[in-house]
Design an enzyme around this catalytic site. Sequence first.
Site, PDB file in Angstrom:
ATOM      1  N   SER A  37       0.807  -1.219   0.000  1.00 11.07           N
ATOM      2  CA  SER A  37       0.000   0.000   0.000  1.00 11.07           C
ATOM      3  C   SER A  37       0.841   1.272   0.000  1.00 11.07           C
ATOM      4  CB  SER A  37      -0.924   0.008   1.214  1.00 11.07           C
ATOM      5  OG  SER A  37      -0.170   0.019   2.421  1.00 11.07           O
ATOM      6  N   ASP A  46      -1.836   9.121   5.717  1.00 13.72           N
ATOM      7  CA  ASP A  46      -2.288   8.813   7.070  1.00 13.72           C
ATOM      8  C   ASP A  46      -2.918  10.030   7.727  1.00 13.72           C
ATOM      9  OD1 ASP A  46      -1.241   6.310   6.739  1.00 13.72           O
ATOM     10  OD2 ASP A  46       0.569   6.677   7.898  1.00 13.72           O
ATOM     11  N   PHE A  55      -5.522   6.152   5.237  1.00 17.39           N
ATOM     12  CA  PHE A  55      -5.508   5.426   6.508  1.00 17.39           C
ATOM     13  C   PHE A  55      -5.900   6.416   7.591  1.00 17.39           C
ATOM     14  CE2 PHE A  55      -2.927   4.099  10.305  1.00 17.39           C
ATOM     15  CZ  PHE A  55      -3.609   2.924  10.583  1.00 17.39           C
ATOM     16  N   PHE A  76      -9.309   1.896   6.757  1.00 13.17           N
ATOM     17  CA  PHE A  76      -8.475   2.060   5.573  1.00 13.17           C
ATOM     18  C   PHE A  76      -9.363   2.118   4.334  1.00 13.17           C
ATOM     19  CE2 PHE A  76      -5.686   0.721   2.128  1.00 13.17           C
ATOM     20  CZ  PHE A  76      -4.521   1.432   2.399  1.00 13.17           C
ATOM     21  N   GLN A 131      -2.405  -6.376   7.768  1.00 12.79           N
ATOM     22  CA  GLN A 131      -3.828  -6.097   7.983  1.00 12.79           C
ATOM     23  C   GLN A 131      -4.749  -6.864   7.033  1.00 12.79           C
ATOM     24  OE1 GLN A 131      -1.482  -3.680   7.571  1.00 12.79           O
ATOM     25  NE2 GLN A 131      -1.911  -1.876   8.830  1.00 12.79           N
ATOM     26  N   THR A 185       6.945  -9.436  15.611  1.00 12.32           N
ATOM     27  CA  THR A 185       7.196  -8.254  16.435  1.00 12.32           C
ATOM     28  C   THR A 185       6.275  -8.301  17.654  1.00 12.32           C
ATOM     29  OG1 THR A 185       5.628  -6.968  15.096  1.00 12.32           O
ATOM     30  CG2 THR A 185       7.957  -6.861  14.482  1.00 12.32           C
ATOM     31  N   LEU A 186       6.841  -7.927  18.808  1.00 19.60           N
ATOM     32  CA  LEU A 186       6.142  -8.070  20.087  1.00 19.60           C
ATOM     33  C   LEU A 186       5.968  -6.737  20.809  1.00 19.60           C
ATOM     34  CD1 LEU A 186       8.188 -11.178  21.294  1.00 19.60           C
ATOM     35  CD2 LEU A 186       5.978 -11.205  20.112  1.00 19.60           C
ATOM     36  N   GLY A 231       9.971  -6.511  22.131  1.00 15.75           N
ATOM     37  CA  GLY A 231      10.998  -6.775  21.135  1.00 15.75           C
ATOM     38  C   GLY A 231      10.513  -7.612  19.982  1.00 15.75           C
ATOM     39  N   ASP A 234       6.752  -1.064  10.349  1.00 13.90           N
ATOM     40  CA  ASP A 234       7.328  -0.860   9.016  1.00 13.90           C
ATOM     41  C   ASP A 234       8.805  -0.489   9.120  1.00 13.90           C
ATOM     42  OD1 ASP A 234       4.750  -1.283   8.068  1.00 13.90           O
ATOM     43  OD2 ASP A 234       4.284   0.853   7.975  1.00 13.90           O
TER      44      ASP A 234
END
Length: 327
Positions: A8, A12, A102, A116, A172, A223-224, A228, A257
């Site tokens: 995309s 934003d 967005f 979106f 997404q 990714t958390l 981390g 990103d």
Amino acid sequence: MRIVVTGSIATDHLMTFPGRFTDQLIKDRLERVSLSFLADRLEVHRGGIAANITFGLGLLGLSPVLVGAAGVDFAEYETWLREHGVDTSAVRISDRLHTARFVCTTDEDQNQIATFYAGAMAEASRIDLASVAARLDGPSLVLVGADDPTAMLRHTDTARRLGMAVAADPSQQLARLDREQARRLIEGAQWLFTNEYEASLLMERTGWTERYLLDQVGTWVTTLGAEGVSLALSGTPRLHVPAVPTTGVADPTGAGDAFRAGFLAGIAWQWPHERAAQLGCALATTVLESVGTQEYKLLATDLIARVAQAYGQEAARAVEPRLAEVS
């Protein structure tokens, strides 16, 4: 390594709600929700997953190629991306639709509610990735990011047919994919990117267990958030890379990103996956501390200092030669 990023391209509209979304929800009335949140701040920024990732890669000097569809209003945005090292020659410009939008509201707990609008992104499936690859003399890696689902499937199939490494990042769009589509997008990918919630959703969509899914891909990168990043590879112990500490979160949008940009840069430089993830975490924290997904600046000294603080001097010395080239 020449990196192509599909996905995309958007504008934003980021708003801040000075409260908690959860305080407005009534547990036994969730089947009929009608809420309005009075935001106290609005920021309008350039965005879109593919554009954000290529922006980060461009700042790191990788000359990435952006593949996506934009609208009749794209001229100023295109100039911005080119000025920051992004090759936009493969972007399709619609002659009737506007660039995707967005719209996201963030509360004081950093929870987000977003909508979106696809706009010109609906034309992304008309892009021929094979023609792009031929012009580039065969890129080494194609990241297939959130986009029009038909385009995502077409790009994935084309990349595999041409023998290019695929990084699958359905993001997404997982919610819109059926079982066959989800499997088709990730099966055989050299890298798979999800966040923690998307990891569970992906297993639900594919019907695969974690072990079986790991057998279908190379490295699964999850990714958390503040915890981390997790790196998983079939048959080996899971590797955890802590997040880089932040002095204060300004806006979480785009941090994922930025992580991908840093990680892919490390892969392009043939770094070990752990080192690439450390750079990704450093970029993610840099974005967290600014409002907007492309409003940050990269300074070699700052990135090296962040890596040293989080991972030690040995890690900092390892990344310094490459990062010294970042202006």
